[in-house]
Design a protein around this motif. Sequence first.
Motif, short mmCIF file in Angstrom:
data_model
loop_
_atom_site.label_atom_id
_atom_site.label_comp_id
_atom_site.label_asym_id
_atom_site.label_seq_id
_atom_site.Cartn_x
_atom_site.Cartn_y
_atom_site.Cartn_z
N LEU A 87 0.83 -1.20 0.00
CA LEU A 87 0.00 0.00 0.00
C LEU A 87 0.87 1.26 0.00
N LEU A 88 1.88 1.25 0.87
CA LEU A 88 2.73 2.44 1.00
C LEU A 88 3.66 2.63 -0.20
N SER A 89 3.82 1.60 -1.01
CA SER A 89 4.72 1.72 -2.16
C SER A 89 4.00 2.21 -3.41
N ARG A 90 2.67 2.22 -3.39
CA ARG A 90 1.94 2.71 -4.56
C ARG A 90 2.09 4.22 -4.68
N ASN A 91 2.06 4.70 -5.89
CA ASN A 91 2.14 6.15 -6.08
C ASN A 91 1.21 6.57 -7.20
N ALA A 92 0.89 7.85 -7.20
CA ALA A 92 0.03 8.43 -8.24
C ALA A 92 0.71 9.69 -8.75
N TRP A 93 1.05 9.69 -10.02
CA TRP A 93 1.69 10.83 -10.67
C TRP A 93 2.95 11.27 -9.90
N GLY A 94 3.68 10.26 -9.41
CA GLY A 94 4.92 10.53 -8.70
C GLY A 94 4.76 10.86 -7.22
N ILE A 95 3.52 10.92 -6.74
CA ILE A 95 3.28 11.23 -5.33
C ILE A 95 3.26 9.93 -4.52
N GLN A 96 4.17 9.84 -3.55
CA GLN A 96 4.26 8.68 -2.68
C GLN A 96 3.52 8.98 -1.38
N PRO A 97 2.70 8.06 -0.88
CA PRO A 97 1.99 8.33 0.38
C PRO A 97 2.95 8.50 1.55
N LYS A 98 2.65 9.45 2.42
CA LYS A 98 3.50 9.72 3.58
C LYS A 98 3.05 8.97 4.82
N ASN A 99 1.86 8.39 4.78
CA ASN A 99 1.37 7.59 5.89
C ASN A 99 0.36 6.58 5.37
N ILE A 100 -0.09 5.69 6.24
CA ILE A 100 -1.00 4.63 5.81
C ILE A 100 -2.35 5.19 5.37
N TYR A 101 -2.74 6.35 5.91
CA TYR A 101 -4.03 6.94 5.55
C TYR A 101 -4.00 7.45 4.11
N GLN A 102 -2.91 8.10 3.74
CA GLN A 102 -2.77 8.51 2.34
C GLN A 102 -2.66 7.31 1.42
N ALA A 103 -2.04 6.24 1.90
CA ALA A 103 -1.91 5.03 1.09
C ALA A 103 -3.28 4.42 0.81
N MET A 104 -4.15 4.39 1.82
CA MET A 104 -5.51 3.86 1.60
C MET A 104 -6.27 4.76 0.63
N ALA A 105 -6.07 6.08 0.74
CA ALA A 105 -6.75 7.01 -0.16
C ALA A 105 -6.31 6.80 -1.60
N ILE A 106 -5.00 6.63 -1.82
CA ILE A 106 -4.50 6.40 -3.17
C ILE A 106 -5.05 5.10 -3.73
N ASN A 107 -5.14 4.07 -2.89
CA ASN A 107 -5.70 2.79 -3.33
C ASN A 107 -7.13 2.96 -3.82
N ALA A 108 -7.93 3.72 -3.08
CA ALA A 108 -9.33 3.95 -3.48
C ALA A 108 -9.42 4.84 -4.72
N LEU A 109 -8.57 5.85 -4.77
CA LEU A 109 -8.61 6.79 -5.89
C LEU A 109 -8.22 6.14 -7.21
N LEU A 110 -7.28 5.19 -7.17
CA LEU A 110 -6.80 4.56 -8.40
C LEU A 110 -7.62 3.33 -8.81
N ASP A 111 -8.60 2.97 -8.01
CA ASP A 111 -9.43 1.81 -8.31
C ASP A 111 -10.60 2.25 -9.20
N PRO A 112 -10.61 1.85 -10.49
CA PRO A 112 -11.69 2.28 -11.39
C PRO A 112 -13.05 1.69 -11.04
#
Length: 459
Positions: free
Chosen positions: A241-266
Amino acid sequence: MGNDDRKFFILDTNVLLHEPLAIYSFQEHNVIIPMTVLEELDRIKDRQKDVSRDARVAIRALEDIFKDADPDAITQGVLLSKNDEDHSGRVAIFTDHHQPMSQEVFTEDEPDNRIINAALYLQQVKERTQVVLVTKDINMRLKAKGAGLKYVEDYRTDQLIDDIQLLSKGFRQLPGSFWDQVEDCDSDTQGRDTFHNLDPSLIEGAYPNEYILDETKLFAAKVVAQEAGNLRLQDLGRDRLLSRNAWGIQPKNIYQAMAINALLDPNIELVILTGPAGCGKTLLAMAAALELVVEKGIYDKVIVTRNTPEIAESIGFLPGTEEEKMMPWLAAITDTLEVLHKNDECTDGSLDYIMEKANIQFKSVNFMRGRSIQNSFVLLDECQNLTASQLKTIITRCGEGTKLVCSGNLAQIDSNYLTPVTSGLTYIVERFKDFEGSANVYLNGVVRSRLASFAEENL
């Protein structure tokens, strides 16, 4: 308006503007519409503001009820529902009652004062019946109580929780190690994804796309289905989860990581991001938008809209096109784009290129009604200032292949009549949490800067 067991609810104008069909929320009791409220609705209905539509809907609803009634029936009360006279309350129009100066609590100069005086008069003549003034105006509630009105309430029919602390955060953290608590588990693999089938009693009240964490900082999963006797989790793993990124933005905590996971899920059509200022809501949403539109080509364009109380009043006086008018309020978005491209050799050139490549459009909330938005990534920023009915109007604009991201900070509400528990943002978090096509993440923690974090915690 007989039957002393029924209460009398006197509705203020702002209640009908907040929910135009609010009269139908009191069908077991009697509803009073003061003449002053009709006068205020009449003044508002022709204004060039979004609220004028709500005024017109309220007026039409009242007209439908009273269209066949004679003057006496209007004064005495007309049935709200014609199905059952024994269980249906009535709605009546109450003309302003001018009390003698010796009994008048407030002067008749202000509309609020006339409504309060009417409520006090009804309280006096209906001694055996509970007379309740319903208003979303906090100051009016204080004035009415100070004047001697016994029952004064906020309109809470669309309030789903009593305390903002009870609002779903979109994730839950289990004590200890997750696997130490699992007695029986059936796992299977589909491609690169691993799924676990568990007893639902292990995580009671789980809902689709809720994230599950434990205290070991190793386990992370997402609820993908819940059927009778089976809870199905997708194993995500914290490190992945923490290794995923969006447009070069790496999550700084687990909460951002969960948000990126939801945002990138079509497969998730609605993502709701809440949290304090500086937690990364807008940055993550824009990064995901560029990733999905430019890099992966899943959506055709990015539509950004933002609500502030001043837009309806001020946008028409600004020069230029709709997008140019919106720029002062959408500076947060352009600031975010600059952050995403701050390391480019020519930031201005990159911004112009990306704006064109991603087809980024800035739209006013006022002009969203009536549209059908297809194959788009829609970002609705600062939506804590919207009511439930306003958010419904926007959400129902989304057609096939569209992803909507709603973000906001419930601690920064600018509306005069909304609180964290009555905000439309709170409403959709609770209403959509059981919808398999939505996800909600509370971004805990300020990552903007050390200064912003200290200010959030101590000011």
